[in-house]
Design an enzyme around this catalytic site. Structure first.
Site: not given
Length: 224
Positions: A41-42, A92, A96, A134, A187
């Protein structure tokens, strides 16, 4: 007591993505084979994403990257590299931000659409998967996901790599939670993850597991 219990239930339903309290979320595959999938993620970030990609390539491992839109916009070549090397990309959100789960469904959908348009422009693909920022779900997230025609994708092994800074401790945690059908959350924005990842991939292999693409594990197409 009833009010407290109800409040705790709502909190659990919102912050535990596997609860299925507000909406269906795919969090794992079947447990009949020693197969798992890994996700990040991210990203993308120029400091860590290329290193993660290099490790995956060296170990011939597929992954899914749930990317943030504004980071993609600043690093378009990295997204194209992710796709070119055979990995899956999911939505995503575009920003964010910390208050994403407090937005209206309309604003959430606008962010998803902005990310969708960007990825389509760069790759020609229409994403069908969304991972809530999250891991928080609520009625507005459900409405936005449904409006986009998305499937919400979660995980059932959270590495906690954003909190566990010690690489050995992080490795021990994810090793303990290896199990058939697991979807691991990492991540591609963390130093400790980059340096732990080769040892984790080697451990998975030694235990007789295969890391498969997430679409194979959950039997769902990632693109329209």
């Amino acid at each position: 007591m009833l009010l407290v219990s109800y409040t705790l239930l709502l909190f659990y339903g919102s912050f535990y993505i596997g609860s299925q309290f507000y909406m269906p979320v795919v969090c794992n595959g079947t447990a009949d084979k020693k197969e798992i999938a890994i996700s990040f993620d991210d990203g993308p970030l120029e400091k860590y994403t290329p290193e993660v990609l290099a490790v995956l390539k060296a170990h011939h491992v597929p992954a899914t990257f749930f990317c943030i839109g504004y980071r993609v916009a600043e690093r378009e070549a990295l997204l194209q590299q992710i796709i070119a090397e055979g990995h899956i990309v999911g939505n995503h959100s575009y920003y964010h931000d910390f208050w994403f789960d407090m937005h209206t469904a309309k604003k959430m959908q606008a962010e998803m659409q902005q990310m969708q348009d960007l990825v389509h422009r760069l790759t020609g693909k229409y994403m069908k998967w969304f991972r809530p920022p999250y891991g928080v779900t609520n009625p507005n997230v459900r409405k936005a996901v449904q409006a986009m025609g998305y499937t919400a994708i979660g995980w059932n092994v959270r590495s906690l790599d954003t909190m566990i800074k010690d690489e050995a401790q992080l490795l021990q945690k994810v090793q303990r939670e290896l199990k058939p059908g697991a979807v691991f959350l990492f991540h591609d924005t963390m130093h400790n993850t980059v340096h732990m990842l080769p040892r984790f991939l080697q451990y998975v292999k030694e235990q007789g597991y295969t890391i498969v693409p997430l679409d194979k594990l959950i039997n769902l197409h990632p693109y329209a």
